[in-house]
Scaffold this motif. Structure first.
Motif, PDB file in Angstrom:
ATOM      1  N   ILE A  85       0.835  -0.928  -0.061  1.00 29.15           N
ATOM      2  CA  ILE A  85      -0.188   0.073  -0.005  1.00 29.15           C
ATOM      3  C   ILE A  85       0.752   1.367  -0.002  1.00 29.15           C
ATOM      4  O   ILE A  85       0.383   2.422  -0.340  1.00 29.15           O
ATOM      5  CB  ILE A  85      -1.132   0.062   1.149  1.00 29.15           C
ATOM      6  N   LYS A  86       2.066   1.136   0.376  1.00 29.74           N
ATOM      7  CA  LYS A  86       3.026   2.277   0.427  1.00 29.74           C
ATOM      8  C   LYS A  86       3.449   2.691  -0.988  1.00 29.74           C
ATOM      9  O   LYS A  86       4.327   3.567  -1.214  1.00 29.74           O
ATOM     10  CB  LYS A  86       4.053   2.061   1.210  1.00 29.74           C
ATOM     11  N   ASN A  87       3.395   1.709  -1.897  1.00 34.01           N
ATOM     12  CA  ASN A  87       3.819   2.113  -3.430  1.00 34.01           C
ATOM     13  C   ASN A  87       5.314   2.688  -3.488  1.00 34.01           C
ATOM     14  O   ASN A  87       5.413   3.207  -4.174  1.00 34.01           O
ATOM     15  CB  ASN A  87       2.797   3.210  -4.032  1.00 34.01           C
ATOM     16  N   LEU A 137      10.676   3.796  -6.676  1.00 37.04           N
ATOM     17  CA  LEU A 137      11.924   3.198  -7.251  1.00 37.04           C
ATOM     18  C   LEU A 137      12.040   3.293  -8.761  1.00 37.04           C
ATOM     19  O   LEU A 137      13.082   3.746  -9.252  1.00 37.04           O
ATOM     20  CB  LEU A 137      11.877   1.672  -6.937  1.00 37.04           C
ATOM     21  N   ARG A 138      10.888   3.309  -9.467  1.00 40.84           N
ATOM     22  CA  ARG A 138      10.833   3.555 -10.895  1.00 40.84           C
ATOM     23  C   ARG A 138      10.970   4.925 -11.197  1.00 40.84           C
ATOM     24  O   ARG A 138      11.930   5.394 -12.243  1.00 40.84           O
ATOM     25  CB  ARG A 138       9.126   3.170 -11.552  1.00 40.84           C
ATOM     26  N   LEU A 170      11.100  -5.868  -3.350  1.00 39.29           N
ATOM     27  CA  LEU A 170      11.705  -4.349  -3.930  1.00 39.29           C
ATOM     28  C   LEU A 170      12.934  -4.396  -3.942  1.00 39.29           C
ATOM     29  O   LEU A 170      13.550  -3.508  -4.860  1.00 39.29           O
ATOM     30  CB  LEU A 170      11.219  -3.340  -2.436  1.00 39.29           C
ATOM     31  N   TYR A 171      13.822  -5.092  -3.235  1.00 39.60           N
ATOM     32  CA  TYR A 171      15.110  -5.216  -3.495  1.00 39.60           C
ATOM     33  C   TYR A 171      15.551  -5.591  -4.975  1.00 39.60           C
ATOM     34  O   TYR A 171      16.176  -5.180  -5.789  1.00 39.60           O
ATOM     35  CB  TYR A 171      15.768  -6.386  -2.588  1.00 39.60           C
ATOM     36  N   CYS A 192       1.218   6.817  -0.544  1.00 40.13           N
ATOM     37  CA  CYS A 192       0.102   6.023  -0.261  1.00 40.13           C
ATOM     38  C   CYS A 192      -1.424   6.662  -1.054  1.00 40.13           C
ATOM     39  O   CYS A 192      -1.355   7.674  -1.249  1.00 40.13           O
ATOM     40  CB  CYS A 192      -0.264   6.258   1.465  1.00 40.13           C
ATOM     41  N   PRO A 193      -2.304   5.650  -1.375  1.00 42.67           N
ATOM     42  CA  PRO A 193      -3.262   6.337  -1.820  1.00 42.67           C
ATOM     43  C   PRO A 193      -4.338   7.135  -0.903  1.00 42.67           C
ATOM     44  O   PRO A 193      -3.961   7.192   0.219  1.00 42.67           O
ATOM     45  CB  PRO A 193      -4.036   4.913  -2.249  1.00 42.67           C
TER      46      PRO A 193
END
Length: 362
Positions: free
Chosen positions: A178-180, A185-186, A219-220, A257-258
Motif C-alpha cells: 500500500i505504500k507504493n 523506485l521507478r 523491492l530489492y 500512499c493512496p
C-alpha cells in the motif's frame, strides 16, 4: 479523571509503536491517573501517575495465558476507572465489554484504518464513541464517530535551523504494497537518467510486515532490475526516536500512499519543515497553494520524478521556507497537545452521558 488505556505495546525502542508512549505521557499530564494494560511491555519511562500491567507477550506467554492475564487486569482495574480507551485493537474493546457493562463504564475506541472487519463492527457496536484522525480513516457509517486529527509531538518533530546540504529523498513507512515504494523506485530510475540529478540519493525507512513477508525481497529485486540499487538505501526498521534526525537530513520526502486517511509520516515530515510529495488527496487542503508542486495525481514514474526534480531545482533556502510554511500548518492543526485536549474532552462527555443514563436507568 482516571483513564484505563488498552494498547498493544509499550516500548521506546519499537520502530512502529513507540509513539504510544508520547500519548500516555501527554494524557497523564491532563488526568489524575492513567492505567495501561498492554499486550507487551518493553523499555518505558513513564510519569508517577501511570501504572502498567502486561498480558505477558514479552515473557513468552501463550495466547490463552495472555487472555487470562488480560481478564485479570481488567477485573482489577475497571471498577476504579472512569473510562476505558482502546488504541487501534478492536478486539480489546469487546474483551473489555463485560467489565464495562458490569461496572457501568463507557468505552472509547481510537481506530485509523480503511479496512472494516467483523472485529471492528463488533467493537463499534460495543463502544460508546469512536475517535479517528479523518473521515477517510474510519469508513464505517456511524453517528458515534468523532474526528480528532492526528497528534504530532512538536518537541520531537520541528524544523531545522538550516537547510540540509544533502540531496537525499526520504520515504518513511513500513514495507507494504500500500505504500507504493515500487513507484518510487521507478521514479528514482527516471530521475537518474536526467542530467543534473546524478548525485540524488534515496532512503526508505521502514520494517517489513507479517502480512507481506515477501514484499521487501520484491523491492530489492526491483531496485537491482532498474539499476538503482546503488542510489537507494533500505534502512529497515529505524527506531522512532531516530526518525526526527533522519527527516532533518532530507531535502524532501515522498509518500505515495493512496487516498484514505492522514498518514502520520506525512505530518511528521511537514512538522519537521521538510517538503513532502504525496499521492493522497486527503492532504490537498493542508497543502493549499503549494499542492501543484507537492501532489502527484497518478503514480506515473515520470510525474513523480518531475515533482522531485522541481523541488530539487529550487535553492535550498526556498525549500526551507516552503517547509516552514507547512510546519506552521501542522503546528496549528495537528499537535499532540491539541489532540490530547480534544481526546480528554471526549472522555468527559462520554463519562457525563454514561452517568446520566445510569441515573435514569436506576
Amino acid at each position: 479523571m482516571r483513564v484505563l488505556m488498552l494498547v498493544q505495546q509499550l516500548d521506546e525502542r519499537d520502530w512502529l509503536r513507540a509513539f504510544i508512549l508520547n500519548w500516555v505521557r501527554a494524557l497523564a499530564a491532563r488526568v489524575a491517573q492513567v492505567d495501561v494494560i498492554t499486550l507487551e511491555r518493553g523499555q518505558a519511562s513513564l510519569p508517577e501517575n501511570v501504572t502498567v500491567q502486561s498480558m505477558g507477550k514479552e515473557r513468552g506467554y501463550s495466547r490463552l495465558r495472555e487472555l487470562w492475564e488480560f481478564n485479570r487486569a481488567l477485573a482489577r482495574t475497571v471498577p476504579h476507572t472512569d473510562v476505558i480507551f482502546t488504541h487501534m485493537t478492536p478486539r480489546y474493546t469487546w474483551v473489555a465489554a463485560p467489565y464495562a457493562k458490569l461496572f457501568n463504564k463507557p468505552q472509547v475506541l481510537w481506530f485509523v484504518h480503511r479496512n472494516v472487519s467483523l472485529e471492528l463492527r463488533l467493537a463499534h457496536a460495543l463502544a460508546d464513541r469512536v475517535v479517528t484522525a479523518s473521515p477517510e480513516s474510519f469508513t464505517l457509517p456511524s453517528r458515534k464517530v468523532t474526528i480528532l486529527g492526528h497528534g504530532i509531538d512538536l518537541s520531537q518533530f520541528r524544523p531545522a535551523d538550516h537547510p540540509s546540504p544533502e540531496r537525499l529523498i526520504l520515504s518513511v513507512g513500513r514495507l507494504s504494497p500500500i505504500k507504493n515504494h515500487d513507484a518510487l523506485l521507478r521514479a528514482a530510475a527516471r530521475l537518474a537518467s536526467r542530467p543534473g540529478f546524478e548525485d540524488v540519493r534515496f532512503a526508505i525507512a521502514g520494517g517489513e510486515t507479517p502480512e507481506n513477508p515477501d514484499h521487501p525481497s520484491a523491492l530489492y529485486a526491483l531496485a537491482r532490475e532498474l539499476g538503482v540499487e546503488g542510489r537507494v538505501s533500505f534502512l529497515g526498521a529505524v527506531p522512532h526516536a531516530d526518525i526526527p534526525a533522519l527527516y532533518q537530513r532530507a531535502a524532501l520526502t515522498v509518500n505515495l500512499c493512496p487516498t484514505g486517511g492522514l498518514d502520520k509520516a506525512v505530518l511528521e515530515s511537514m512538522a519537521s519543515g521538510v517538503p513532502v510529495i504525496v499521492h493522497n488527496q486527503t492532504f490537498l487542503p493542508l497543502l493549499g497553494e503549494e499542492a501543484a508542486a507537492l501532489w502527484c495525481e497518478t503514480l506515473d514514474p515520470d510525474q513523480i520524478a518531475d515533482r522531485i526534480a522541481g523541488l530539487l531545482s529550487q535553492p535550498p533556502e526556498a525549500r526551507l521556507a516552503l517547509g516552514r510554511k507547512l510546519a506552521l500548518r501542522v503546528q496549528a492543526e495537528y499537535s499532540l497537545d491539541g489532540l490530547m485536549d480534544k481526546l480528554t474532552a471526549v472522555f468527559e462527555e462520554v463519562i457525563s452521558r454514561h452517568e446520566t443514563r445510569g441515573h435514569r436507568e436506576r
